[in-house]
Design an enzyme around this catalytic site. Sequence first.
Site, short mmCIF file in Angstrom:
data_model
loop_
_atom_site.label_atom_id
_atom_site.label_comp_id
_atom_site.label_asym_id
_atom_site.label_seq_id
_atom_site.Cartn_x
_atom_site.Cartn_y
_atom_site.Cartn_z
N TRP A 110 0.83 -1.22 0.00
CA TRP A 110 0.00 0.00 0.00
C TRP A 110 0.86 1.26 0.00
O TRP A 110 0.48 2.26 -0.62
CB TRP A 110 -0.97 -0.03 1.19
CG TRP A 110 -1.85 -1.24 1.11
CD1 TRP A 110 -1.84 -2.33 1.94
CD2 TRP A 110 -2.83 -1.52 0.10
NE1 TRP A 110 -2.76 -3.25 1.50
CE2 TRP A 110 -3.38 -2.79 0.39
CE3 TRP A 110 -3.29 -0.81 -1.02
CZ2 TRP A 110 -4.37 -3.38 -0.40
CZ3 TRP A 110 -4.29 -1.40 -1.80
CH2 TRP A 110 -4.81 -2.66 -1.49
N ASP A 181 -1.28 6.63 6.50
CA ASP A 181 -2.38 5.76 6.16
C ASP A 181 -2.55 4.81 7.34
O ASP A 181 -1.70 3.95 7.59
CB ASP A 181 -2.05 4.99 4.87
CG ASP A 181 -3.10 3.93 4.53
OD1 ASP A 181 -4.09 3.79 5.25
OD2 ASP A 181 -2.90 3.24 3.51
N LYS A 205 -11.85 -1.93 8.52
CA LYS A 205 -11.03 -2.76 9.40
C LYS A 205 -11.52 -2.63 10.85
O LYS A 205 -11.96 -3.59 11.45
CB LYS A 205 -9.57 -2.35 9.32
CG LYS A 205 -9.02 -2.11 7.93
CD LYS A 205 -8.68 -3.38 7.20
CE LYS A 205 -7.95 -3.07 5.90
NZ LYS A 205 -7.48 -4.29 5.22
#
Length: 373
Positions: A110, A181, A205
């Site tokens: 990511w 992030d 999440k």
Amino acid sequence: MYKLGSEIVKRAYNFNAGPSALPEIVLQQAQEELLNFRDTGMSVMELSHRSKEFETIHNEAQSLLKELLNIPENYEILFLQGGASLQFTMVPMNFLNGNEIGNYVLTGVWSEKALKEAKILGRATTVAASTKEENYSRIPNLSELIVSPEDAYLHITSNNTIYGTQWKDFPETKDSMLIADMSSDILSKPLPIERFAMIYAGAQKNLGPSGVTVVIVRKDLLEKVSSSSIPTVLRYDTHAINNSLYNTPPTFSIYMLNKVLHWVKDLGGVKEIATANEIKASLLYDVIDQSNGFYRGHAEKDSRSLMNVTFQLPTNELDKKFLAEAKEAGFIGLNGHRSVGGCRASLYNAVPYEACKALQQFMIMFKEENQTN
């Protein structure tokens, strides 16, 4: 388990990496209100986003997040769409102008994608550190980071779902221009918010279902969004000025976020959640460490994630057998990412202790039945 009419429904042991487990009580509350929210005669999904009923949900979610994470008054809380992936584009688009440089720490897929988007935009970038050559098995030491006063910001991914690594401490940056992030570990532990210029996180999440992305951004950064070439809906200041209601927001996802935040508060807040997460992760890491190499963790010990426990067995055949038998036993989502292989158990906030204890016992039993001396 929960009751649906007269039927008792057994819940799966859900270790999916995302979308992930949601608190059972939150799902029950949403079920009860699904057709008639607070005597409106409508579902939350049918409410106008301009209505007083939804405005209450929306503003309450912001207040709860501010309370639970101790977010100072000089930060805006935005509810956006597009997931963290859109933020990979919005961050450099809004904050890299002229010769400014975006500095990225590469700790997994990511963070690579975040850097890639900045390059696609033609922005100046550099890499502060990378552990790619070690298959992203650790987080770089803070002393390894190469930073410069010329950096507009330093970007990190605080938890790496695929590799099972997590930052334990955060870098100090010039003018606190650290951007993170935090999709995989936001709300899982207390955070020093004031050390960040901006935090962003997809909800799927720890915060709720997919569909809403939380952005916590320092207000002075919004003044740096000056380029007239940025499309209106991709400007952070657009959403700040309009309280995240510039266009129709993901109303049901924000409603569920509100419910999850109430659940965290009722449990005692983020400190209590963090303690529970440490206990859950230790159940699995203890099995790995005491297995004499039968289970091999991907992450180095000082970089281990409390959210994602990644491991492999001695052979690919045993990996497959473990995953097949675990699925038969009711454990869902244990397949490792294709880039790493092996197994992964995601232990987000809503994954109960009982599920982690059951997986621990299964791992012990599987080892006893399959190890060779």
